[in-house]
Design a protein around this motif. Structure first.
Motif, mmCIF file in Angstrom:
data_model
loop_
_atom_site.group_PDB
_atom_site.id
_atom_site.type_symbol
_atom_site.label_atom_id
_atom_site.label_comp_id
_atom_site.label_asym_id
_atom_site.label_seq_id
_atom_site.Cartn_x
_atom_site.Cartn_y
_atom_site.Cartn_z
ATOM 1 N N ASP A 79 0.800 -1.224 0.000
ATOM 2 C CA ASP A 79 0.000 0.000 0.000
ATOM 3 C C ASP A 79 0.834 1.277 0.000
ATOM 4 O O ASP A 79 0.300 2.377 -0.087
ATOM 5 N N GLY A 132 -8.602 -1.609 -11.167
ATOM 6 C CA GLY A 132 -7.914 -2.003 -9.940
ATOM 7 C C GLY A 132 -7.852 -3.500 -9.744
ATOM 8 O O GLY A 132 -7.144 -3.978 -8.853
ATOM 9 N N ARG A 141 -7.104 8.823 -11.125
ATOM 10 C CA ARG A 141 -7.282 7.436 -10.694
ATOM 11 C C ARG A 141 -7.024 6.448 -11.822
ATOM 12 O O ARG A 141 -6.449 5.387 -11.620
ATOM 13 N N SER A 161 -2.576 -0.810 -9.256
ATOM 14 C CA SER A 161 -2.448 0.067 -8.098
ATOM 15 C C SER A 161 -3.149 -0.527 -6.890
ATOM 16 O O SER A 161 -4.098 -1.310 -7.022
ATOM 17 N N TYR A 162 -2.677 -0.090 -5.735
ATOM 18 C CA TYR A 162 -3.427 -0.308 -4.501
ATOM 19 C C TYR A 162 -4.430 0.829 -4.399
ATOM 20 O O TYR A 162 -4.052 1.994 -4.289
ATOM 21 N N LEU A 163 -5.717 0.498 -4.450
ATOM 22 C CA LEU A 163 -6.751 1.523 -4.490
ATOM 23 C C LEU A 163 -7.011 2.097 -3.104
ATOM 24 O O LEU A 163 -7.136 1.359 -2.125
ATOM 25 N N ARG A 164 -7.084 3.422 -3.045
ATOM 26 C CA ARG A 164 -7.337 4.126 -1.787
ATOM 27 C C ARG A 164 -8.523 5.059 -1.975
ATOM 28 O O ARG A 164 -8.783 5.522 -3.093
ATOM 29 N N THR A 218 -10.489 8.705 -1.747
ATOM 30 C CA THR A 218 -9.996 10.075 -1.893
ATOM 31 C C THR A 218 -9.533 10.569 -0.529
ATOM 32 O O THR A 218 -10.164 10.322 0.494
ATOM 33 N N HIS A 233 -7.529 11.763 -5.704
ATOM 34 C CA HIS A 233 -7.634 10.365 -6.121
ATOM 35 C C HIS A 233 -6.220 9.799 -6.169
ATOM 36 O O HIS A 233 -5.614 9.705 -7.227
ATOM 37 N N ASN A 272 -3.839 6.767 -5.570
ATOM 38 C CA ASN A 272 -3.572 5.356 -5.336
ATOM 39 C C ASN A 272 -2.062 5.122 -5.316
ATOM 40 O O ASN A 272 -1.295 5.925 -5.863
ATOM 41 N N ASN A 284 0.848 3.215 -6.880
ATOM 42 C CA ASN A 284 1.120 2.459 -8.101
ATOM 43 C C ASN A 284 2.089 1.320 -7.809
ATOM 44 O O ASN A 284 3.260 1.549 -7.511
#
Length: 566
Positions: free
Chosen positions: A62, A209, A288, A296-299, A301, A418, A420, A422
């Motif tokens: 992450d 993702g 995004r 990517s590890y999505l996070r 906002t 946005h 994330n 990478n």
């Protein structure tokens, strides 16, 4: 019905037998569900099964300020932690041992994640999904399992391969470590097995993702790139310690140039998809979805990254940064001039050191005078962002981090981003391809020059000097050029920490004084610049090339062989 409490695979798994009525998904957390409830033969949508798979995704790297609010890169020569005595000092000061808590130790978490993937694969067939969906989800789980093994292998070398086994509490779990080669072959074979059943590229917006064929091929390229590198490809540090049991665990015992060819072909497979390209502008980190991001590890906002790393001299809740990461002068010096030539060129002005530089410098580093939140950054002695107040956390080097942040030059505050992390991006794949081609061939082929030009063109360097790429280079010159390009293009992205290790040059690069810039105000708009020693990094060679297996694992498993030097 079974209620499962998930622990580390090698620490054991506790199964509690109990009877219960079917749980209410609105009231019970997912980890409290039973396997039979999650993998339901009467649920054609796989509602809880996909939630279980989503939970497996959460174990991916992450990034950002993940180690006690420090970036992993402060354990390199690219940055220094602005605070004293943080957990990452164990890595950067050479204090790591098999009994000291490793702030980047992932042994338990990754085996927990592997176990979850295995449970998913063992149960998903009962859910009445369409073949396409089921194949995609299985490919997800197998890829994620392979990714978790890669995270283990790059830290520890060869580790126990569990296969598809889901251990029970009564099982005696004392696995032996597989060799480094066996682990690499396993990860590659898993990638080859699922590349045709993973989602095709480009993935739909709703699947952004998730794992696609391009993601699978990139992991394969990454693993083979590591395997071909000097630390593993004949430079195995265990070969010199007189312990034959270690020899195959920490790398190959011999050099084989063909490993670089395999790495090149794997990277080229990603490029030949024709899906990815270099993203223009600053969209790479703040948009995004874009053409360069592969995985990517999505996070959600957030504004956490600028607030953790931004300058300290602003005063509102959404502008006052904590300045936790201090980039070094060593990193700043690595960025060339706008011509593409290194700063050793006569055009460099030590009295105006940031003028006419590679545009990537402005996008990565906040330096004195650079406009930010409607004013110039003040990192001169006594400035707003370096007031030198007692017990105040501030930059230790004269620099703050800008990379990953949105266009806050004229903003009133840090807005939600946005952002994330990478894990894979296309520029990395291109540079891996250039590196592998150069290492495999006697002289660098034309593709190496073209890749370097393409990346520097995107960065905004001047065409007149071929973006600073020499017309001809020998193998060593090209190697050094590619390595520096990786340093500046991928800085603060958790790449250099591993690159310097796999290149087996950490005893030089991570064992030295680190430089900062002391800036004094000499007039209304003029400044003096003086380099100084801002900190030190220590690397105990050769043992720190790999982490020690956690001592708790060695004590409870008679088959667990410790890494060399620990």
């Amino acid at each position: 019905m079974k209620k499962i409490i998930y622990l580390s695979l090698l620490a054991g798994v506790l199964f509690v037998q109990m009877s219960c009525s079917k749980m209410d998904p609105e009231k019970e957390p997912l980890e409290e569900y039973t396997e039979d409830y999650i993998f339901d033969p009467n649920d054609p949508a796989g509602t809880l099964a996909i939630q279980f798979l989503n939970n497996v995704y959460t174990h991916l790297p992450d990034g950002f300020n993940r180690i006690g609010n420090d970036m992993l890169d402060v354990a390199t020569d690219d940055a220094i932690p602005s605070r004293d005595n943080t957990s990452i000092d164990v890595l950067r000061s050479g204090r790591l041992s098999s009994v000291v808590s490793n702030p980047d130790g992932v042994w338990n978490e990754q085996y927990l994640a592997i176990r979850k993937a295995n449970i998913f694969l063992s149960k998903i067939d009962v859910v009445p999904l369409t073949d396409e969906v089921k194949n995609n989800w299985k490919a997800d789980a197998r890829f994620l399992r392979a990714m978790f093994y890669f995270e283990l292998v790059k830290r520890y070398g060869g580790v126990p391969l569990i296969g598809d086994t889901v251990y029970k509490v009564a099982d005696k779990v004392e696995p032996k470590r597989n060799s480094f080669e066996e682990c690499v072959n396993y990860i590659v074979s898993e990638c080859d097995a699922v590349k045709s059943t993973a989602r095709p590229d480009p993935v739909s917006l709703t699947d952004w993702g998730r794992v696609s064929k391009g993601v699978v091929l990139t992991l394969k390229a990454k693993v083979l790139n590591y395997a071909a590198s000097e630390l593993y490809n004949g430079g195995n540090i265990a070969l010199s310690d007189g312990n034959p049991a270690n020899d195959a665990l920490q790398g190959y015992p011999n050099f084989d140039a063909g490993r670089w060819q395999k790495a090149a072909l794997a990277a080229k497979d990603v490029m030949d998809l024709g899906i990815y390209s270099l993203e223009s502008g600053n969209n790479l980190f703040i948009q995004r979805r874009n053409n360069e991001v592969i995985f990517s590890y999505l996070r959600p906002t957030n504004r956490d990254i600028p607030l953790l790393n931004g300058p300290i001299g602003f005063n509102t809740a959404n502008t006052k940064g904590q300045g936790l990461t201090s980039p070094t002068q060593d990193l700043v010096d690595a960025f060339p001039m706008i011509s593409g030539k290194p700063i050793t060129d006569v055009s460099y002005n030590k009295d105006n050191p940031y003028a006419s530089r590679d545009p990537r410098l402005d996008k990565a580093i906040l330096y004195n005078g650079l406009k930010w939140l409607n004013r110039g950054v003040e990192t001169f002695e006594g400035g707003l962002d370096k007031p030198n107040t007692t017990n105040l956390v501030q930059t230790k080097t004269g620099y703050y981090t800008r990379k990953f942040m949105a266009h806050f030059t004229t903003s009133a505050e840090y807005s939600l981003q946005h952002l994330n992390f990478n894990i894979f991006r296309y520029a990395d794949v291109m540079l891996m391809y250039a590196e592998a081609l150069n290492e495999f061939n006697i002289v660098p082929p034309a593709e190496v020059y073209q890749i370097l030009k393409d990346i520097r063109k995107r960065a905004g360097l001047q065409l007149a000097n071929a973006y600073g790429v020499p017309a001809t280079m020998n193998k060593t010159e090209a190697r050094n050029f590619i390595r520096n390009e990786r340093r500046i293009e991928l800085c603060l992205e958790e790449q250099r920490y591993w690159d310097v290790r796999r290149w087996k040059i950490a005893e030089q690069e991570f064992n030295k004084d680190l430089q900062g810039m002391r800036i004094t105000k000499t007039g209304a708009t003029t400044f003096g610049y003086q380099r100084f020693v801002a900190g030190k990094i220590v690397f105990n060679s050769p043992r720190m090339y790999m982490y020690p297996i956690p001592n708790s694992e060695v004590l409870k498993n008679k088959n667990m062989v410790q890494n060399s030097g620990w």
